[in-house]
Design a protein around this motif. Structure first.
Motif, short mmCIF file in Angstrom:
data_model
loop_
_atom_site.label_atom_id
_atom_site.label_comp_id
_atom_site.label_asym_id
_atom_site.label_seq_id
_atom_site.Cartn_x
_atom_site.Cartn_y
_atom_site.Cartn_z
N PHE A 19 0.28 55.30 9.69
CA PHE A 19 -0.81 56.15 9.20
C PHE A 19 -2.18 55.54 9.53
N ALA A 20 -2.30 54.23 9.42
CA ALA A 20 -3.56 53.57 9.76
C ALA A 20 -3.87 53.73 11.24
N LEU A 21 -2.85 53.61 12.09
CA LEU A 21 -3.05 53.78 13.53
C LEU A 21 -3.46 55.20 13.87
N VAL A 22 -2.81 56.18 13.26
CA VAL A 22 -3.18 57.58 13.50
C VAL A 22 -4.60 57.84 13.02
N GLY A 23 -4.96 57.32 11.86
CA GLY A 23 -6.32 57.47 11.36
C GLY A 23 -7.34 56.86 12.31
N TYR A 24 -7.04 55.69 12.85
CA TYR A 24 -7.95 55.05 13.80
C TYR A 24 -8.09 55.89 15.07
N VAL A 25 -6.98 56.41 15.58
CA VAL A 25 -7.03 57.23 16.79
C VAL A 25 -7.85 58.50 16.55
N VAL A 26 -7.63 59.14 15.42
CA VAL A 26 -8.41 60.34 15.09
C VAL A 26 -9.89 60.00 14.97
N TYR A 27 -10.20 58.87 14.37
CA TYR A 27 -11.59 58.47 14.22
C TYR A 27 -12.23 58.20 15.57
N VAL A 28 -11.59 57.39 16.40
CA VAL A 28 -12.17 57.03 17.70
C VAL A 28 -12.24 58.22 18.63
N ALA A 29 -11.12 58.93 18.79
CA ALA A 29 -11.09 60.06 19.71
C ALA A 29 -11.86 61.24 19.15
N GLY A 30 -11.76 61.44 17.86
CA GLY A 30 -12.38 62.62 17.26
C GLY A 30 -13.88 62.55 17.20
N PHE A 31 -14.42 61.42 16.82
CA PHE A 31 -15.85 61.34 16.63
C PHE A 31 -16.61 60.95 17.89
N GLU A 32 -15.98 60.25 18.78
CA GLU A 32 -16.73 59.72 19.91
C GLU A 32 -16.46 60.41 21.23
N THR A 33 -15.33 61.08 21.38
CA THR A 33 -14.97 61.55 22.70
C THR A 33 -14.78 63.04 22.81
N PHE A 34 -13.79 63.58 22.10
CA PHE A 34 -13.31 64.91 22.42
C PHE A 34 -13.91 66.04 21.62
N TRP A 35 -14.06 65.88 20.32
CA TRP A 35 -14.43 67.01 19.48
C TRP A 35 -15.87 66.94 19.05
N ASN A 36 -16.36 68.09 18.67
CA ASN A 36 -17.67 68.18 18.05
C ASN A 36 -17.59 67.44 16.71
N LYS A 37 -18.56 66.61 16.42
CA LYS A 37 -18.50 65.79 15.21
C LYS A 37 -18.45 66.64 13.94
N ASP A 38 -18.96 67.85 14.00
CA ASP A 38 -19.01 68.68 12.80
C ASP A 38 -17.73 69.47 12.58
N VAL A 39 -16.97 69.75 13.62
CA VAL A 39 -15.80 70.63 13.47
C VAL A 39 -14.52 70.02 14.03
N TRP A 40 -14.42 68.72 14.15
CA TRP A 40 -13.22 68.10 14.71
C TRP A 40 -11.99 68.38 13.87
N TRP A 41 -12.14 68.46 12.56
CA TRP A 41 -11.01 68.70 11.68
C TRP A 41 -10.48 70.11 11.86
N GLN A 42 -11.35 71.05 12.24
CA GLN A 42 -10.89 72.42 12.47
C GLN A 42 -9.99 72.50 13.70
N SER A 43 -10.29 71.71 14.72
CA SER A 43 -9.44 71.68 15.90
C SER A 43 -8.04 71.20 15.55
N ILE A 44 -7.95 70.17 14.74
CA ILE A 44 -6.64 69.66 14.32
C ILE A 44 -5.92 70.71 13.48
N GLY A 45 -6.63 71.36 12.59
CA GLY A 45 -6.02 72.39 11.75
C GLY A 45 -5.48 73.56 12.54
N VAL A 46 -6.26 74.03 13.51
CA VAL A 46 -5.81 75.15 14.35
C VAL A 46 -4.60 74.74 15.18
#
Length: 155
Positions: A19-46
């Protein structure tokens, strides 16, 4: 611990690390690379909702019916000393997973983008997937034949 938790402490430690590794990957990839910082969680939800719908409502009933049909057919013939079920299931699983993984390449979706990025075409994808499928079933048939031969010798 096993009575309270249901598994060994090593299992709990491994699960926490995962779970810690998945959280780190979501943090690094989600906030810095792939998703919009404001709606990254919506991409995962969809993506998660689409996966649940596609798997649970479409794919699961299809492969459950296919497996039941295979088990019914194998159960009606009593001449098998070794059940052929897993010798069909395993290559089918490998074929389905590689098809799901390489589906855009197999149907040549995004061929212009692929050519621009790699300088290659997507033409070999279908042929290679078919060769891989044939190899998986071929190896499975050979292993099944060896298993049948070894059980006949033991009987």
């Amino acid at each position: 611990m096993k009575r309270l938790y249901g598994a060994s402490p090593l299992h709990l430690l491994t699960l926490g690390f995962a779970f810690a590794l998945v959280g780190y990957v979501v943090y690094v990839a989600g906030f810095e690379t792939f998703w919009n910082k404001d709606v990254w969680w919506q991409s995962i939800g969809v993506w998660f909702a689409g996966s649940v719908i596609a798997h649970d409502l479409v794919l699961f009933p299809l492969y459950a019916v296919a497996d039941r049909t295979l088990r019914f057919g194998a159960g009606r013939t009593h001449r098998f000393r070794v059940s052929p079920l897993n010798y069909v299931r395993i290559p089918a699983l490998g074929t389905a997973l590689t098809f799901a993984l390489f589906f855009p390449g197999i149907i040549q979706q995004g061929s212009e983008t692929y050519r621009a990025a790699t300088g290659l075409t997507q033409e070999p994808f279908l042929g290679r997937w078919l060769l891989l499928t044939a190899a998986l079933y071929g190896v499975s048939a050979v292993v099944y034949a060896i298993r049948l031969a070894s059980t006949r010798r033991l009987s």
